[in-house]
Structure formats: C-alpha cells, structure tokens
Design a protein around this motif. Structure first.
Motif, short mmCIF file in Angstrom:
data_model
loop_
_atom_site.label_atom_id
_atom_site.label_comp_id
_atom_site.label_asym_id
_atom_site.label_seq_id
_atom_site.Cartn_x
_atom_site.Cartn_y
_atom_site.Cartn_z
N VAL A 26 -26.97 -33.48 -48.48
CA VAL A 26 -27.17 -34.68 -47.66
C VAL A 26 -28.47 -35.37 -48.04
O VAL A 26 -28.51 -36.60 -48.20
CB VAL A 26 -27.16 -34.32 -46.16
N LEU A 27 -29.55 -34.61 -48.21
CA LEU A 27 -30.83 -35.22 -48.60
C LEU A 27 -30.70 -35.92 -49.95
O LEU A 27 -31.28 -37.00 -50.15
CB LEU A 27 -31.92 -34.15 -48.67
N ARG A 28 -29.94 -35.34 -50.87
CA ARG A 28 -29.81 -35.93 -52.21
C ARG A 28 -28.96 -37.18 -52.23
O ARG A 28 -28.97 -37.92 -53.22
CB ARG A 28 -29.24 -34.89 -53.18
N PRO A 35 -31.05 -46.27 -50.13
CA PRO A 35 -32.16 -45.68 -49.38
C PRO A 35 -31.86 -45.54 -47.89
O PRO A 35 -32.55 -44.82 -47.19
CB PRO A 35 -33.30 -46.68 -49.62
N ARG A 36 -30.86 -46.26 -47.41
CA ARG A 36 -30.46 -46.15 -46.01
C ARG A 36 -28.94 -46.17 -45.93
O ARG A 36 -28.28 -46.93 -46.65
CB ARG A 36 -31.07 -47.27 -45.16
N MET A 37 -28.38 -45.33 -45.08
CA MET A 37 -26.93 -45.18 -45.02
C MET A 37 -26.46 -44.87 -43.60
O MET A 37 -27.19 -44.26 -42.81
CB MET A 37 -26.46 -44.06 -45.95
N SER A 38 -25.22 -45.23 -43.35
CA SER A 38 -24.55 -44.84 -42.12
C SER A 38 -24.04 -43.41 -42.28
O SER A 38 -24.02 -42.86 -43.38
CB SER A 38 -23.37 -45.77 -41.84
N SER A 46 -21.70 -37.40 -49.99
CA SER A 46 -21.94 -35.95 -50.08
C SER A 46 -20.65 -35.15 -50.22
O SER A 46 -20.70 -33.95 -50.52
CB SER A 46 -22.71 -35.46 -48.84
N GLY A 47 -19.52 -35.80 -49.97
CA GLY A 47 -18.24 -35.10 -50.05
C GLY A 47 -17.95 -34.23 -48.85
O GLY A 47 -17.07 -33.37 -48.89
N LEU A 48 -18.68 -34.47 -47.76
CA LEU A 48 -18.49 -33.70 -46.54
C LEU A 48 -17.63 -34.47 -45.55
O LEU A 48 -17.49 -35.70 -45.65
CB LEU A 48 -19.84 -33.38 -45.90
N SER A 49 -17.09 -33.76 -44.57
CA SER A 49 -16.40 -34.46 -43.49
C SER A 49 -17.43 -35.22 -42.66
O SER A 49 -18.62 -34.86 -42.67
CB SER A 49 -15.65 -33.46 -42.60
N ARG A 50 -16.97 -36.22 -41.95
CA ARG A 50 -17.92 -36.99 -41.13
C ARG A 50 -18.55 -36.11 -40.07
O ARG A 50 -19.74 -36.24 -39.76
CB ARG A 50 -17.22 -38.19 -40.50
N ALA A 51 -17.76 -35.19 -39.50
CA ALA A 51 -18.30 -34.30 -38.46
C ALA A 51 -19.41 -33.41 -39.02
O ALA A 51 -20.47 -33.23 -38.40
CB ALA A 51 -17.19 -33.46 -37.86
N ALA A 52 -19.18 -32.86 -40.22
CA ALA A 52 -20.20 -32.00 -40.84
C ALA A 52 -21.43 -32.80 -41.21
O ALA A 52 -22.57 -32.36 -41.00
CB ALA A 52 -19.61 -31.32 -42.07
N ALA A 53 -21.21 -34.00 -41.77
CA ALA A 53 -22.33 -34.86 -42.15
C ALA A 53 -23.15 -35.23 -40.92
O ALA A 53 -24.39 -35.24 -40.96
CB ALA A 53 -21.83 -36.12 -42.85
N ARG A 54 -22.49 -35.51 -39.81
CA ARG A 54 -23.18 -35.88 -38.58
C ARG A 54 -24.06 -34.73 -38.09
O ARG A 54 -25.24 -34.95 -37.75
CB ARG A 54 -22.17 -36.25 -37.50
N ARG A 55 -23.54 -33.50 -38.09
CA ARG A 55 -24.33 -32.35 -37.62
C ARG A 55 -25.55 -32.14 -38.51
O ARG A 55 -26.65 -31.88 -38.02
CB ARG A 55 -23.46 -31.09 -37.60
N LEU A 56 -25.35 -32.26 -39.81
CA LEU A 56 -26.47 -32.05 -40.74
C LEU A 56 -27.52 -33.14 -40.62
O LEU A 56 -28.72 -32.87 -40.63
CB LEU A 56 -25.93 -31.97 -42.17
#
Length: 272
Positions: A26-28, A35-38, A46-56
């Motif tokens: 996520v950091l990468r 530089p800014r993202m939803s 990142s190739g993650l699900s939205r739920a996983a990305a949100r938690r991270l």
C-alpha cells in the motif's frame, strides 16, 4: 543457494507475514505520478480488495504514515522514519547538504532543513556549527511547528483551509515568555511570513535562541521544505538575520530547488 527473500516459495512458508507485505505494498502505491489517491485507487494499484485496502490505509493513518486529504489519502513525512538508515548513507547531501555546508561556513551559523509532519517539523538535513539549543538535533528530530521559524515557513505554504484546520488542532504551549500562544496572533504571524517571504522567530522556542527560515519549493512552485539558520540572541540578531542571513538563505534555497529532481519532495499539504 536461493535467496529466501526473492524466492516465491517463501510466500507459502510460515515465516512469511502477509499483512506486513500488504501494508508495504500500500505504501509503495504512492509515487510521483499518484501522490494522492482514493481507497479505490489504492486497492486497484496494490491488487488488494477494497476492504483490505481500507483496513490497511486506516491502520497506516492511525500510525501516522498516511493522512486523509478529503476523500483521498497521501503519505506523511513520517514515512522517512522507514528510510533513515538509507538517508544516512545517502546523506541527502547528494542534493542539499553541500549547499547547506557552504552557507553554514559562509555565515558561521548552523543550518537545517525540515518538513512538516502534523503539528511538528521533522529534521531531514542539518549542518551544526555550534550548539545553540539545550536539545540535541539531528536527522529525524522533531520540534513544534507553531513556535519555530521553519514551522512557520512551512505553515505559510498551506492554503487557507488547510491552515485553518491546522490552527484548530494546534495546542500552543508557552515555552518562554515570548512564545505566541494565541491562535489569532499566530495566524497573523504566518500571514506575515507569506508577505515577506521569510520567518523570523526570536526566543519563542527557547530563551537565548533566534532563527530565520525560508521555504524551499518543489518544481511545481509549492512549498515542500524549509531551510533555516539558527543563532544566539543578541541586540543585533534581528537586523543581521533580516539584512544578511535572509538573502543568503534565499540564494541557497534557490540553488537547492534548481538541483533537485522533479519528484524530490512533495508539497506541504493539509496536516493531521
């Protein structure tokens, strides 16, 4: 022998920490192009699900490495903590340090560079000539932004809405009898920096200490860092700072700006 870190089979071993790998992923995702993202953009990149990305992202925000900017998210200067070892070997000097050293030797005073992180400034480069503060300062050191010259130079780079939010969150403490703790007065002091192009602070952070700072801008012309000279207070300090040191600081700041690559530092944005 296969390098375990580069062996895909390692990802199936019990030693592999998937949550750590995902957090770093996520950091990468944040870079010069994004530089800014939803949250949706973070998940997609990142190739993650939205739920996983949100938690991270929310966890990284809680830890101070990411901050919300409206519905988007950006990295904070705290991510520099993850690279201090590398910064030490790189010496950030490949960019700013030689110019700061030349300035410091020319005026015979200590020179520093900081970025803004929430209510604090974080030192990213420093050339000490003599000790003028009771605290030791080096790369990674933090000081309150509200009563430091570099803090005010950085705060002057915020837009009005960001500055208003920052001031609402600010809880000034009277460090000396000269410290500005009234938010209205602090706002006026920051507006003055915007007008004159430099910040001069006299004995607000510590008795016997004064300093002057100027902004360092990125290739977009937005404030990204602050450069300062610190000195001992005396009756002639203000005159020398404004007439002699401010022009020298501006000259060095421009030289740094011209040397740095387009993606060197992100602009100062809304703070936590």
């Amino acid at each position: 022998m296969t390098d375990e870190k580069n062996d895909k089979g390692f990802e199936s071993s019990p030693d592999y920490v998937q949550s750590l790998a995902r957090g770093l992923a996520v950091l990468r995702t944040f870079d010069r192009d994004m530089p800014r993202m939803s949250l949706a953009a973070v998940a997609a990149r990142s190739g993650l699900s939205r739920a996983a990305a949100r938690r991270l992202v929310l966890t990284l925000e809680h830890l101070g490495y990411v901050r919300a900017d409206g519905r988007d998210y950006t990295l904070t200067p705290r991510v520099l903590e993850l690279g201090y070892g590398f910064l030490g070997s790189l010496k950030l000097g490949d960019l700013a340090q030689p110019l700061m050293e030349e300035l410091s030797h020319r005026v015979d005073e200590s020179c520093s560079m900081t970025v803004l992180d929430g209510q604090s400034i974080v030192y990213v480069a420093r050339v000490p000539v003599r000790k003028v503060m009771t605290v030791s300062l080096g790369v990674g050191a933090q000081l309150p932004a509200y009563c430091s010259s570099m803090g005010r130079a950085l705060l002057a780079g915020l837009d009005d809405a960001q500055l208003n939010n920052w001031l609402k969150a600010c809880k000034p403490v009277r460090r000396t009898e000269y410290t500005i703790t009234d938010r209205s007065q602090l706002r006026r002091a920051i507006d003055e920096v915007r007008t004159q192009g430099f910040a001069y602070v006299e004995q607000e952070l510590e008795r016997g200490l004064c300093s002057i700072a100027v902004p360092v801008r990125n290739r977009e012309g937005r404030v990204a860092a602050a450069l300062n000279i610190g000195m001992r207070f005396d009756a002639e300090a203000r005159t020398r700072a404004i007439d002699v040191l401010a022009p020298a600081l501006r000259e060095t700041a421009v030289a740094i700006e011209q040397r740095t690559p387009p993606d060197w530092l992100p602009a100062v944005t809304g703070t936590q």
